[in-house]
Design a protein around this motif. Structure first.
Motif, PDB file in Angstrom:
ATOM      1  N   PHE A   3       0.858  -1.174   0.000  1.00 61.61           N
ATOM      2  CA  PHE A   3       0.000   0.000   0.000  1.00 61.61           C
ATOM      3  C   PHE A   3       0.898   1.229   0.000  1.00 61.61           C
ATOM      4  CE2 PHE A   3       1.141  -0.775   4.289  1.00 61.61           C
ATOM      5  CZ  PHE A   3       1.166   0.453   4.929  1.00 61.61           C
ATOM      6  N   ASP A   4       0.297   2.405   0.049  1.00 60.00           N
ATOM      7  CA  ASP A   4       1.066   3.651   0.063  1.00 60.00           C
ATOM      8  C   ASP A   4       0.938   4.343   1.413  1.00 60.00           C
ATOM      9  OD1 ASP A   4       1.673   3.311  -2.635  1.00 60.00           O
ATOM     10  OD2 ASP A   4      -0.022   4.513  -3.295  1.00 60.00           O
ATOM     11  N   ILE A   5       1.996   5.042   1.787  1.00 61.94           N
ATOM     12  CA  ILE A   5       1.934   5.974   2.903  1.00 61.94           C
ATOM     13  C   ILE A   5       2.316   7.340   2.356  1.00 61.94           C
ATOM     14  CG2 ILE A   5       2.368   4.257   4.701  1.00 61.94           C
ATOM     15  CD1 ILE A   5       5.286   5.233   4.826  1.00 61.94           C
ATOM     16  N   SER A   6       1.767   8.373   2.963  1.00 57.93           N
ATOM     17  CA  SER A   6       2.057   9.735   2.535  1.00 57.93           C
ATOM     18  C   SER A   6       2.599  10.534   3.706  1.00 57.93           C
ATOM     19  CB  SER A   6       0.794  10.412   2.014  1.00 57.93           C
ATOM     20  OG  SER A   6       0.316   9.734   0.882  1.00 57.93           O
ATOM     21  N   ILE A   7       3.488  11.451   3.411  1.00 57.63           N
ATOM     22  CA  ILE A   7       4.089  12.311   4.410  1.00 57.63           C
ATOM     23  C   ILE A   7       4.001  13.732   3.873  1.00 57.63           C
ATOM     24  CG2 ILE A   7       6.194  12.892   5.672  1.00 57.63           C
ATOM     25  CD1 ILE A   7       5.732   9.420   4.171  1.00 57.63           C
ATOM     26  N   SER A   8       3.357  14.619   4.633  1.00 55.04           N
ATOM     27  CA  SER A   8       3.192  16.007   4.196  1.00 55.04           C
ATOM     28  C   SER A   8       3.401  16.953   5.366  1.00 55.04           C
ATOM     29  CB  SER A   8       1.790  16.241   3.639  1.00 55.04           C
ATOM     30  OG  SER A   8       1.554  15.433   2.512  1.00 55.04           O
ATOM     31  N   ARG A   9       3.889  18.132   5.036  1.00 57.14           N
ATOM     32  CA  ARG A   9       4.061  19.179   6.041  1.00 57.14           C
ATOM     33  C   ARG A   9       3.032  20.271   5.787  1.00 57.14           C
ATOM     34  NH1 ARG A   9       9.190  23.204   6.915  1.00 57.14           N
ATOM     35  NH2 ARG A   9       8.474  24.109   8.876  1.00 57.14           N
ATOM     36  N   TYR A  10       2.457  20.761   6.885  1.00 54.61           N
ATOM     37  CA  TYR A  10       1.440  21.811   6.810  1.00 54.61           C
ATOM     38  C   TYR A  10       1.803  22.946   7.757  1.00 54.61           C
ATOM     39  CZ  TYR A  10      -1.266  18.102   4.664  1.00 54.61           C
ATOM     40  OH  TYR A  10      -1.684  17.093   3.844  1.00 54.61           O
ATOM     41  N   LYS A  11       1.351  24.120   7.413  1.00 52.29           N
ATOM     42  CA  LYS A  11       1.423  25.289   8.292  1.00 52.29           C
ATOM     43  C   LYS A  11       0.149  26.083   8.062  1.00 52.29           C
ATOM     44  CE  LYS A  11       4.418  28.736  10.093  1.00 52.29           C
ATOM     45  NZ  LYS A  11       5.745  28.763  10.594  1.00 52.29           N
ATOM     46  N   GLY A  12      -0.585  26.346   9.129  1.00 53.45           N
ATOM     47  CA  GLY A  12      -1.841  27.066   8.998  1.00 53.45           C
ATOM     48  C   GLY A  12      -2.845  26.336   8.127  1.00 53.45           C
ATOM     49  N   GLY A  13      -2.778  25.011   8.112  1.00 59.51           N
ATOM     50  CA  GLY A  13      -3.717  24.205   7.347  1.00 59.51           C
ATOM     51  C   GLY A  13      -3.397  24.057   5.868  1.00 59.51           C
ATOM     52  N   LYS A  14      -2.282  24.626   5.423  1.00 58.60           N
ATOM     53  CA  LYS A  14      -1.892  24.550   4.015  1.00 58.60           C
ATOM     54  C   LYS A  14      -0.520  23.884   3.889  1.00 58.60           C
ATOM     55  CE  LYS A  14      -4.514  28.610   2.648  1.00 58.60           C
ATOM     56  NZ  LYS A  14      -5.726  27.872   2.574  1.00 58.60           N
ATOM     57  N   PHE A  15      -0.267  23.280   2.717  1.00 58.06           N
ATOM     58  CA  PHE A  15       1.048  22.674   2.494  1.00 58.06           C
ATOM     59  C   PHE A  15       2.138  23.705   2.766  1.00 58.06           C
ATOM     60  CE2 PHE A  15      -1.226  19.769  -0.572  1.00 58.06           C
ATOM     61  CZ  PHE A  15      -0.993  18.614   0.162  1.00 58.06           C
ATOM     62  N   HIS A  16       3.227  23.229   3.359  1.00 58.32           N
ATOM     63  CA  HIS A  16       4.367  24.099   3.672  1.00 58.32           C
ATOM     64  C   HIS A  16       5.646  23.334   3.323  1.00 58.32           C
ATOM     65  CE1 HIS A  16       6.183  27.542   5.594  1.00 58.32           C
ATOM     66  NE2 HIS A  16       6.980  26.718   6.259  1.00 58.32           N
ATOM     67  N   SER A  17       6.525  23.965   2.607  1.00 57.09           N
ATOM     68  CA  SER A  17       7.691  23.250   2.085  1.00 57.09           C
ATOM     69  C   SER A  17       8.883  23.258   3.049  1.00 57.09           C
ATOM     70  CB  SER A  17       8.099  23.832   0.735  1.00 57.09           C
ATOM     71  OG  SER A  17       8.473  25.171   0.874  1.00 57.09           O
ATOM     72  N   TYR A  18       9.822  22.380   2.725  1.00 57.42           N
ATOM     73  CA  TYR A  18      11.089  22.260   3.448  1.00 57.42           C
ATOM     74  C   TYR A  18      12.131  21.785   2.435  1.00 57.42           C
ATOM     75  CZ  TYR A  18       9.503  17.403   3.587  1.00 57.42           C
ATOM     76  OH  TYR A  18       9.032  16.164   3.246  1.00 57.42           O
ATOM     77  N   PRO A  19      13.417  21.877   2.769  1.00 58.12           N
ATOM     78  CA  PRO A  19      14.455  21.486   1.806  1.00 58.12           C
ATOM     79  C   PRO A  19      14.416  19.986   1.484  1.00 58.12           C
ATOM     80  CG  PRO A  19      15.385  22.821   3.569  1.00 58.12           C
ATOM     81  CD  PRO A  19      13.985  22.470   3.981  1.00 58.12           C
ATOM     82  N   ARG A  20      14.430  19.687   0.211  1.00 62.08           N
ATOM     83  CA  ARG A  20      14.483  18.296  -0.241  1.00 62.08           C
ATOM     84  C   ARG A  20      15.751  17.603   0.274  1.00 62.08           C
ATOM     85  NH1 ARG A  20      13.556  15.414  -5.873  1.00 62.08           N
ATOM     86  NH2 ARG A  20      15.506  14.281  -6.008  1.00 62.08           N
ATOM     87  N   ALA A  21      16.779  18.380   0.549  1.00 60.64           N
ATOM     88  CA  ALA A  21      18.037  17.825   1.069  1.00 60.64           C
ATOM     89  C   ALA A  21      17.815  17.030   2.355  1.00 60.64           C
ATOM     90  CB  ALA A  21      19.050  18.941   1.295  1.00 60.64           C
ATOM     91  N   ILE A  22      16.794  17.378   3.137  1.00 69.24           N
ATOM     92  CA  ILE A  22      16.488  16.606   4.352  1.00 69.24           C
ATOM     93  C   ILE A  22      16.179  15.161   3.982  1.00 69.24           C
ATOM     94  CG2 ILE A  22      14.798  16.317   6.218  1.00 69.24           C
ATOM     95  CD1 ILE A  22      14.642  19.405   6.344  1.00 69.24           C
ATOM     96  N   LEU A  23      15.415  14.963   2.913  1.00 66.94           N
ATOM     97  CA  LEU A  23      15.073  13.611   2.465  1.00 66.94           C
ATOM     98  C   LEU A  23      16.290  12.909   1.878  1.00 66.94           C
ATOM     99  CD1 LEU A  23      11.645  14.312   0.729  1.00 66.94           C
ATOM    100  CD2 LEU A  23      12.119  13.773   3.125  1.00 66.94           C
TER     101      LEU A  23
END
Length: 131
Positions: A3-23
């Motif tokens: 199956f799939d799992i999803s990982i997302s970051r939010y701020k104030g209820g909206k998508f919020h980005s971070y550096p891809r380098a972390i991944l």
């Protein structure tokens, strides 16, 4: 796991980005990243799907590996570093820090319920098995 799992970051209820380098740092030791959007994990059939951009707001994992794989502790580190939420199916929902809940979209909480707050790989795997 098939199956799939999803990982997302939010701020104030909206998508919020971070550096891809972390991944890249978290998963680089056990993935083939020759395709910048389709990282194949060693010793498993799992694939990480991520945007080819300097900043991302999340990623998906198709066929996540079993519990002994180094992916799981690396995922917990990503959850801690980014303040992201891990979710799957209907009802599977985890955050690593209670403070993250305030930034989640209200509709997400309405559909999935309140997330479990944990940084334990064994607890995450148990929740996945039960959902």
């Amino acid at each position: 796991m098939s199956f799939d799992i999803s990982i997302s970051r939010y701020k104030g209820g909206k998508f919020h980005s971070y550096p891809r380098a972390i991944l890249e740092n978290a998963f680089g030791g056990f993935t083939d990243r020759s395709d910048p959007t389709w990282w194949r994990m060693s010793d498993s059939f799992a694939v990480i799907q991520v945007d080819d951009a300097d900043e991302v707001h999340g990623f998906c994992v198709n066929r996540p590996p079993y519990g002994a794989h180094p992916f799981w502790p690396a995922l917990v580190d990503v959850l801690r570093q980014t303040g992201s939420a891990l979710y799957w199916g209907v009802g599977g929902f985890v955050v690593a820090d209670q403070a993250v809940i305030a930034d989640l979209p209200p509709d997400m909480i309405k559909i999935l319920g309140l997330p479990t707050v944990t940084t334990s790989v064994s607890e995450i795997l148990r929740l996945i098995r039960e959902n």
